[in-house]
Write a protein that holds these residues in place. Structure first.
Motif, PDB file in Angstrom:
ATOM      1  N   PRO A 101      -8.788  -2.746  -1.698  1.00  0.00           N
ATOM      2  CA  PRO A 101      -7.828  -3.862  -1.629  1.00  0.00           C
ATOM      3  C   PRO A 101      -6.819  -3.882  -2.766  1.00  0.00           C
ATOM      4  O   PRO A 101      -5.655  -4.227  -2.552  1.00  0.00           O
ATOM      5  CB  PRO A 101      -8.742  -5.096  -1.655  1.00  0.00           C
ATOM      6  CG  PRO A 101     -10.016  -4.619  -1.045  1.00  0.00           C
ATOM      7  CD  PRO A 101     -10.177  -3.200  -1.500  1.00  0.00           C
ATOM      8  N   ALA A 102      -7.222  -3.514  -3.972  1.00  0.00           N
ATOM      9  CA  ALA A 102      -6.290  -3.547  -5.107  1.00  0.00           C
ATOM     10  C   ALA A 102      -5.117  -2.604  -4.880  1.00  0.00           C
ATOM     11  O   ALA A 102      -3.969  -2.926  -5.211  1.00  0.00           O
ATOM     12  CB  ALA A 102      -7.017  -3.175  -6.398  1.00  0.00           C
ATOM     13  N   GLN A 103      -5.395  -1.431  -4.309  1.00  0.00           N
ATOM     14  CA  GLN A 103      -4.316  -0.485  -4.051  1.00  0.00           C
ATOM     15  C   GLN A 103      -3.444  -0.943  -2.887  1.00  0.00           C
ATOM     16  O   GLN A 103      -2.243  -0.676  -2.869  1.00  0.00           O
ATOM     17  CB  GLN A 103      -4.887   0.903  -3.791  1.00  0.00           C
ATOM     18  CG  GLN A 103      -5.493   1.547  -5.018  1.00  0.00           C
ATOM     19  CD  GLN A 103      -5.900   2.992  -4.774  1.00  0.00           C
ATOM     20  OE1 GLN A 103      -5.289   3.709  -3.996  1.00  0.00           O
ATOM     21  NE2 GLN A 103      -6.958   3.419  -5.459  1.00  0.00           N
ATOM     22  N   VAL A 104      -4.033  -1.628  -1.911  1.00  0.00           N
ATOM     23  CA  VAL A 104      -3.233  -2.178  -0.811  1.00  0.00           C
ATOM     24  C   VAL A 104      -2.295  -3.249  -1.357  1.00  0.00           C
ATOM     25  O   VAL A 104      -1.126  -3.347  -0.961  1.00  0.00           O
ATOM     26  CB  VAL A 104      -4.125  -2.747   0.304  1.00  0.00           C
ATOM     27  CG1 VAL A 104      -3.262  -3.338   1.417  1.00  0.00           C
ATOM     28  CG2 VAL A 104      -5.033  -1.667   0.873  1.00  0.00           C
ATOM     29  N   ARG A 105      -2.795  -4.059  -2.292  1.00  0.00           N
ATOM     30  CA  ARG A 105      -1.932  -5.068  -2.926  1.00  0.00           C
ATOM     31  C   ARG A 105      -0.750  -4.402  -3.622  1.00  0.00           C
ATOM     32  O   ARG A 105       0.384  -4.889  -3.538  1.00  0.00           O
ATOM     33  CB  ARG A 105      -2.725  -5.870  -3.961  1.00  0.00           C
ATOM     34  CG  ARG A 105      -3.760  -6.810  -3.404  1.00  0.00           C
ATOM     35  CD  ARG A 105      -4.526  -7.444  -4.566  1.00  0.00           C
ATOM     36  NE  ARG A 105      -5.675  -8.173  -4.108  1.00  0.00           N
ATOM     37  CZ  ARG A 105      -5.639  -9.427  -3.660  1.00  0.00           C
ATOM     38  NH1 ARG A 105      -4.486 -10.059  -3.628  1.00  0.00           N
ATOM     39  NH2 ARG A 105      -6.740 -10.028  -3.257  1.00  0.00           N
ATOM     40  N   GLN A 106      -1.012  -3.312  -4.333  1.00  0.00           N
ATOM     41  CA  GLN A 106       0.067  -2.591  -5.011  1.00  0.00           C
ATOM     42  C   GLN A 106       1.068  -2.043  -3.998  1.00  0.00           C
ATOM     43  O   GLN A 106       2.279  -2.079  -4.227  1.00  0.00           O
ATOM     44  CB  GLN A 106      -0.515  -1.451  -5.850  1.00  0.00           C
ATOM     45  CG  GLN A 106      -1.331  -1.926  -7.043  1.00  0.00           C
ATOM     46  CD  GLN A 106      -2.014  -0.775  -7.767  1.00  0.00           C
ATOM     47  OE1 GLN A 106      -1.877   0.387  -7.387  1.00  0.00           O
ATOM     48  NE2 GLN A 106      -2.744  -1.079  -8.826  1.00  0.00           N
ATOM     49  N   PHE A 107       0.563  -1.535  -2.889  1.00  0.00           N
ATOM     50  CA  PHE A 107       1.423  -1.027  -1.816  1.00  0.00           C
ATOM     51  C   PHE A 107       2.342  -2.142  -1.300  1.00  0.00           C
ATOM     52  O   PHE A 107       3.550  -1.951  -1.123  1.00  0.00           O
ATOM     53  CB  PHE A 107       0.554  -0.476  -0.687  1.00  0.00           C
ATOM     54  CG  PHE A 107       1.305  -0.094   0.563  1.00  0.00           C
ATOM     55  CD1 PHE A 107       1.921   1.138   0.674  1.00  0.00           C
ATOM     56  CD2 PHE A 107       1.378  -0.977   1.634  1.00  0.00           C
ATOM     57  CE1 PHE A 107       2.612   1.490   1.833  1.00  0.00           C
ATOM     58  CE2 PHE A 107       2.058  -0.640   2.790  1.00  0.00           C
ATOM     59  CZ  PHE A 107       2.679   0.604   2.888  1.00  0.00           C
ATOM     60  N   LEU A 108       1.773  -3.314  -1.048  1.00  0.00           N
ATOM     61  CA  LEU A 108       2.562  -4.444  -0.556  1.00  0.00           C
ATOM     62  C   LEU A 108       3.565  -4.905  -1.601  1.00  0.00           C
ATOM     63  O   LEU A 108       4.736  -5.173  -1.293  1.00  0.00           O
ATOM     64  CB  LEU A 108       1.638  -5.592  -0.154  1.00  0.00           C
ATOM     65  CG  LEU A 108       0.716  -5.328   1.042  1.00  0.00           C
ATOM     66  CD1 LEU A 108      -0.341  -6.430   1.157  1.00  0.00           C
ATOM     67  CD2 LEU A 108       1.517  -5.227   2.330  1.00  0.00           C
ATOM     68  N   ALA A 109       3.119  -4.991  -2.857  1.00  0.00           N
ATOM     69  CA  ALA A 109       4.013  -5.454  -3.927  1.00  0.00           C
ATOM     70  C   ALA A 109       5.200  -4.519  -4.091  1.00  0.00           C
ATOM     71  O   ALA A 109       6.312  -4.967  -4.414  1.00  0.00           O
ATOM     72  CB  ALA A 109       3.234  -5.564  -5.233  1.00  0.00           C
ATOM     73  N   LYS A 110       4.980  -3.236  -3.881  1.00  0.00           N
ATOM     74  CA  LYS A 110       6.071  -2.264  -3.996  1.00  0.00           C
ATOM     75  C   LYS A 110       7.213  -2.596  -3.044  1.00  0.00           C
ATOM     76  O   LYS A 110       8.373  -2.278  -3.301  1.00  0.00           O
ATOM     77  CB  LYS A 110       5.540  -0.856  -3.704  1.00  0.00           C
ATOM     78  CG  LYS A 110       6.570   0.252  -3.833  1.00  0.00           C
ATOM     79  CD  LYS A 110       5.927   1.624  -3.698  1.00  0.00           C
ATOM     80  CE  LYS A 110       5.498   1.878  -2.268  1.00  0.00           C
ATOM     81  NZ  LYS A 110       5.076   3.285  -2.055  1.00  0.00           N
ATOM     82  N   HIS A 111       6.867  -3.263  -1.946  1.00  0.00           N
ATOM     83  CA  HIS A 111       7.875  -3.637  -0.946  1.00  0.00           C
ATOM     84  C   HIS A 111       8.211  -5.125  -1.000  1.00  0.00           C
ATOM     85  O   HIS A 111       8.749  -5.689  -0.039  1.00  0.00           O
ATOM     86  CB  HIS A 111       7.390  -3.242   0.445  1.00  0.00           C
ATOM     87  CG  HIS A 111       7.250  -1.760   0.612  1.00  0.00           C
ATOM     88  ND1 HIS A 111       8.318  -0.926   0.852  1.00  0.00           N
ATOM     89  CD2 HIS A 111       6.160  -0.952   0.515  1.00  0.00           C
ATOM     90  CE1 HIS A 111       7.894   0.322   0.925  1.00  0.00           C
ATOM     91  NE2 HIS A 111       6.598   0.337   0.725  1.00  0.00           N
ATOM     92  N   GLY A 112       7.909  -5.764  -2.139  1.00  0.00           N
ATOM     93  CA  GLY A 112       8.289  -7.153  -2.334  1.00  0.00           C
ATOM     94  C   GLY A 112       7.467  -8.146  -1.543  1.00  0.00           C
ATOM     95  O   GLY A 112       7.909  -9.282  -1.323  1.00  0.00           O
ATOM     96  N   ILE A 113       6.272  -7.766  -1.098  1.00  0.00           N
ATOM     97  CA  ILE A 113       5.423  -8.650  -0.303  1.00  0.00           C
ATOM     98  C   ILE A 113       4.357  -9.245  -1.216  1.00  0.00           C
ATOM     99  O   ILE A 113       3.475  -8.539  -1.701  1.00  0.00           O
ATOM    100  CB  ILE A 113       4.775  -7.890   0.872  1.00  0.00           C
ATOM    101  CG1 ILE A 113       5.860  -7.266   1.763  1.00  0.00           C
ATOM    102  CG2 ILE A 113       3.888  -8.820   1.691  1.00  0.00           C
ATOM    103  CD1 ILE A 113       5.313  -6.340   2.830  1.00  0.00           C
ATOM    104  N   GLU A 114       4.462 -10.527  -1.449  1.00  0.00           N
ATOM    105  CA  GLU A 114       3.539 -11.240  -2.325  1.00  0.00           C
ATOM    106  C   GLU A 114       2.976 -12.445  -1.579  1.00  0.00           C
ATOM    107  O   GLU A 114       3.593 -12.950  -0.643  1.00  0.00           O
ATOM    108  CB  GLU A 114       4.265 -11.721  -3.591  1.00  0.00           C
ATOM    109  CG  GLU A 114       4.895 -10.616  -4.422  1.00  0.00           C
ATOM    110  CD  GLU A 114       3.879  -9.821  -5.230  1.00  0.00           C
ATOM    111  OE1 GLU A 114       2.689 -10.200  -5.215  1.00  0.00           O
ATOM    112  OE2 GLU A 114       4.285  -8.837  -5.875  1.00  0.00           O
ATOM    113  N   PRO A 115       1.795 -12.929  -1.975  1.00  0.00           N
ATOM    114  CA  PRO A 115       1.221 -14.107  -1.305  1.00  0.00           C
ATOM    115  C   PRO A 115       2.168 -15.296  -1.350  1.00  0.00           C
ATOM    116  O   PRO A 115       2.852 -15.522  -2.354  1.00  0.00           O
ATOM    117  CB  PRO A 115      -0.055 -14.382  -2.113  1.00  0.00           C
ATOM    118  CG  PRO A 115      -0.396 -13.076  -2.745  1.00  0.00           C
ATOM    119  CD  PRO A 115       0.914 -12.412  -3.035  1.00  0.00           C
TER     120      PRO A 115
END
Length: 286
Positions: A101-115
């Motif tokens: 999950p931590a790496q998936v979060r980084q993947f999402l953050a790279k594309h500006g996707i945050e909670p």
């Protein structure tokens, strides 16, 4: 347990509507999986938990490759699990394998996707209301950078203030040298979109002059007039000109009209106006 409204199963028949068109509004994460796949049983629940946690910042579309073989072939899926991000109607990125999950979060953050903050929770408090005058905002931002020269957040604030006054040249290096964690911030991405719009605006020509030139219907003039209206005139007129450009010259400069519309959607504060023109763009693209 309440159902996760941010997770859904997608089929080939519904793919265009539920994924491509829907991604113009909200990023879609495609999870290619199968019942017999062991790693899928680890990654799938983790992705579903993240979709719930992110509260609508993205939606998770589950694709059973056994039931949707043509869809898997279209994406060139060679192993599962494979995850693909669809954003603004296009494939943006992806990864293969059961990432933690931590790496998936980084993947999402790279594309500006945050909670996102749930609707029933208050927004974080801000220190002060932003000044209405762009020059006042700029002055305050400069003072903040002077006081904290090592603070990258303050540099981003200054870049945004500079863009609001039309100063692309001073803003550019500030945005270019942001650290990676801040460069993927939604504010930084909006600033980058603003910079791209400013860069495409012809120098030393008024909005009225550009509108007059656009009457000839040439794509370069339509685009210039649209950007001028977005930044210094009537945003809705600018959006309408871009829709006209998309309708009449869709392939001009590698889909320039669509790319400019996406930048406009990022910087315009009128959510109703943006939603209306997203629908117009979607109807032309699909």
């Amino acid at each position: 347990m309440a159902p996760n409204t941010h997770v859904f199963d997608v089929t080939e028949a519904a793919f265009e509507t539920e994924v491509l068109q829907a991604s113009l509004q909200t990023p879609i994460l495609l999870d290619f999986w199968a019942e017999w796949c062991g790693p899928c049983k680890t990654l799938g629940p983790a992705l579903e938990q993240l979709a719930a946690e992110f509260n609508g910042a993205f939606r998770l579309a589950k694709v059973d490759v056994e039931a949707n073989q043509q869809l898997a072939a279209m994406f060139g899926i060679q192993s599962i699990p494979t995850v693909v991000l669809v954003k603004d109607g296009q494939l943006a990125d992806g990864f293969a394998g059961a990432l933690p999950p931590a790496q998936v979060r980084q993947f999402l953050a790279k594309h500006g996707i945050e909670p996102t903050v749930p609707a029933d929770e208050p927004e974080p408090a801000t220190d002060s209301e932003p000044a209405a005058d762009p020059q006042e905002v700029l002055t305050a931002a400069r003072e903040a950078v002077t006081a904290e020269p090592a603070n990258d957040e303050r540099k981003l604030d200054l870049a945004i203030a500079l863009l609001m006054t039309g100063d692309a040249e001073e803003a550019r290096p500030l945005l270019t040298h942001l650290p990676a964690n801040l460069a993927t911030d939604a504010r930084a991405q909006r600033a980058q979109s603003h910079l791209e719009l400013l860069d495409s605006l012809p120098a030393d020509r008024s909005v009225a002059e550009l509108l007059n030139a656009a009457a000839n219907g040439e794509p370069q003039d339509l685009h210039a007039a649209a950007v001028a209206q977005l930044l210094h005139g009537e945003p809705e007129t600018g959006l309408e000109l871009l829709i006209d450009l998309l309708r009449t010259h869709r392939s001009y400069q590698d889909d320039l009209a669509r790319r400019t519309l996406i930048n406009a959607f990022r910087i315009l504060p009128d959510t109703e106006l943006v939603a209306r023109y997203r629908r117009k763009m979607s109807s032309l693209l699909f």
